[in-house]
Design an enzyme around this catalytic site. Structure first.
Site, mmCIF file in Angstrom:
data_model
loop_
_atom_site.group_PDB
_atom_site.id
_atom_site.type_symbol
_atom_site.label_atom_id
_atom_site.label_comp_id
_atom_site.label_asym_id
_atom_site.label_seq_id
_atom_site.Cartn_x
_atom_site.Cartn_y
_atom_site.Cartn_z
ATOM 1 N N GLY A 29 8.161 9.348 -6.154
ATOM 2 C CA GLY A 29 6.991 8.663 -5.603
ATOM 3 C C GLY A 29 6.982 7.170 -5.905
ATOM 4 C CB SER A 87 12.533 16.250 -4.347
ATOM 5 O OG SER A 87 11.600 15.601 -3.527
ATOM 6 C CB CYS A 99 -3.896 0.917 -10.478
ATOM 7 S SG CYS A 99 -4.535 1.705 -8.998
ATOM 8 C CE LYS A 153 -9.806 8.089 -9.207
ATOM 9 N NZ LYS A 153 -8.468 7.980 -8.674
ATOM 10 N NE ARG A 156 -5.643 1.629 -0.516
ATOM 11 C CZ ARG A 156 -5.429 1.962 -1.793
ATOM 12 N NH1 ARG A 156 -4.933 1.096 -2.654
ATOM 13 N NH2 ARG A 156 -5.722 3.179 -2.213
ATOM 14 C CG HIS A 162 -5.179 -3.088 -7.337
ATOM 15 N ND1 HIS A 162 -4.440 -2.931 -6.181
ATOM 16 C CD2 HIS A 162 -5.316 -1.836 -7.865
ATOM 17 C CE1 HIS A 162 -4.136 -1.648 -6.028
ATOM 18 N NE2 HIS A 162 -4.645 -0.971 -7.036
ATOM 19 C CG ASN A 202 -0.930 -1.866 -7.324
ATOM 20 O OD1 ASN A 202 -0.591 -3.002 -7.006
ATOM 21 N ND2 ASN A 202 -0.563 -0.796 -6.637
#
Ligand code: NAP
Length: 346
Positions: free
Chosen positions: A12, A39, A144, A200, A230, A237, A322
């Site tokens: 990822g 994978s 993040c 969060k 976003r 960020h 991030n």
């Protein structure tokens, strides 16, 4: 001999950043890569859609990808797993005796799991002694956008106290993982919604800035309101913050607090630690993602645009990378602290 480490979710966005950052690490060596059943069984080069700007390291390309099950030949597992699956997988690894250093949200708010930013709350590591996983344990790093925010808040919190704050984020595309936000949704656009993010940001800083009392964190007492967007930026960020302090302060005192801020990573000279943890810019149009995200190899948090706020006391901007400070780099810093503090010896 280096300490053998594994990466869960190695294919990822965060997993790839782990591989890039650990390539020449002085203490850790990648000995295992794991991802989903899609994978598993392939070589890393076959399984991954590599989108880092450096090539896949030769030693990694031919390694076989395993399923995310204990039995990997390593002591630490760094987790960059999708949060839909991270909870039980990380628990299974801890129960099997691994030290799990996670980026995922699943265990962050567990009572006995440190939500660690080593410059801020290295003492919270003590909490792992309360965990019931046997020889293994779990350490997490925050969301993040929380990381950049708390790095900017901590020096102010120490010097003046903080009663309340409002933060608006402009978050990069890499924060949504791979393949992330569809291009038709984000081209020529800003999306004013990131699932779960505001919740969060409103709770995690309270745990990170909290005091450890008899093995439990007493959450910091402040009100946080967050709005998350976003934006069409690859990495980094940016956040606009307004704060109400606990006592009166002058502008230059805030700047001094930021520029003088350091913690255990700097004292211990941890390999991933930036010399300057937080850097204040006087230029009226700084910080900016493209210009400042790689400061301190992506680990320095940039602050600027400090002004008096007509609603609260002060307002300013914060920028952090991030996937480095906010994910893989932050997790590696956590593991370095564990090593230096003797938590890998047991
Ligand atoms: P990502 O690009 O979507 O990667 C997810 C990884 O999880 C992939 O390696 C994937 O493997 C693996 N995975 C998916 N389903 C699985 C399953 N059923 N079993 C085992 N592995 C599975 O996501 P990311 O952006 O790297 O984020 C990873 C975690 O870090 C998330 O929890 C995220 O919230 C957190 N985080 C991300 C950032 C950021 O800036 N991106 C920052 C902080 C925290 P396959 O390739 O085989 O599908």
């Amino acid at each position: 001999m280096k300490i053998p480490v594994g990466i869960l979710g190695a294919t990822g966005s965060v997993g790839q950043k782990f591989i890039e950052l650990l390539k020449d690490h002085p203490w850790f060596e990648i000995k295992a890569l794991a991802a989903s059943e899609r994978s598993a069984g392939k070589t890393y080069a076959e399984a991954v859609n590599w989108f880092m700007t450096t090539p896949v390291p030769d030693a990694i390309a031919g390694m076989s990808v395993s399923a995310c099950e204990p039995g990997l030949p390593c002591k630490i597992v760094f987790s960059g797993l999708d949060s839909s699956v991270a909870g039980p997988i990380e628990k299974a690894f801890a129960e099997a005796g691994y030290i799990v250093v996670s980026n995922s949200r699943n265990h962050r708010m567990d009572e006995d799991v440190p939500l660690l930013v080593p410059e801020i709350n290295a003492g919270h590591l003590e909490m792992v002694k309360k965990q019931k996983y046997g020889k293994g344990f779990i350490v997490t790093n925050p969301n993040c956008s929380t990381i950049g925010l708390v790095m900017a808040l901590k020096p102010l919190y120490n010097a003046f106290g903080i009663e309340a704050l409002h933060v608006v984020t402009m978050q990069a595309l890499s924060g949504a993982g791979y393949p992330g936000v569809p291009s038709v949704d984000i081209l020529d656009n800003v999306v004013p919604y990131i699932s779960g993010e505001e919740e969060k940001m409103q709770i995690e800083p309270l745990k990170i800035l909290g005091n450890l009392q008899n093995g439990k964190v007493e959450f910091a007492n402040m009100k946080i309101s967050a709005q998350c967007n976003r934006v069409h930026v690859s990495d980094g960020h940016l956040e606009s913050v307004s704060v109400k302090l606990g006592k009166k302060a002058a502008k230059n005192e805030l700047i001094e607090a930021w520029n003088n801020f350091s913690g255990e990573p700097q004292n211990l000279k941890l390999p991933m630690a930036p010399e300057q943890a937080v850097q204040y810019f006087n230029e009226p149009n700084y910080p900016q993602p493209r210009l400042h995200r790689m400061l301190g190899k992506g680990m320095t948090v940039s602050v600027g645009r400090l002004q008096e706020c007509p609603l609260l006391d002060f307002k300013f901007n914060v920028l952090s990378h991030n996937t480095i400070r906010g994910a893989a780099g932050g997790a590696i810093l956590n593991a370095e602290l564990l090593y230096k503090k003797g938590y890998l010896d047991g």
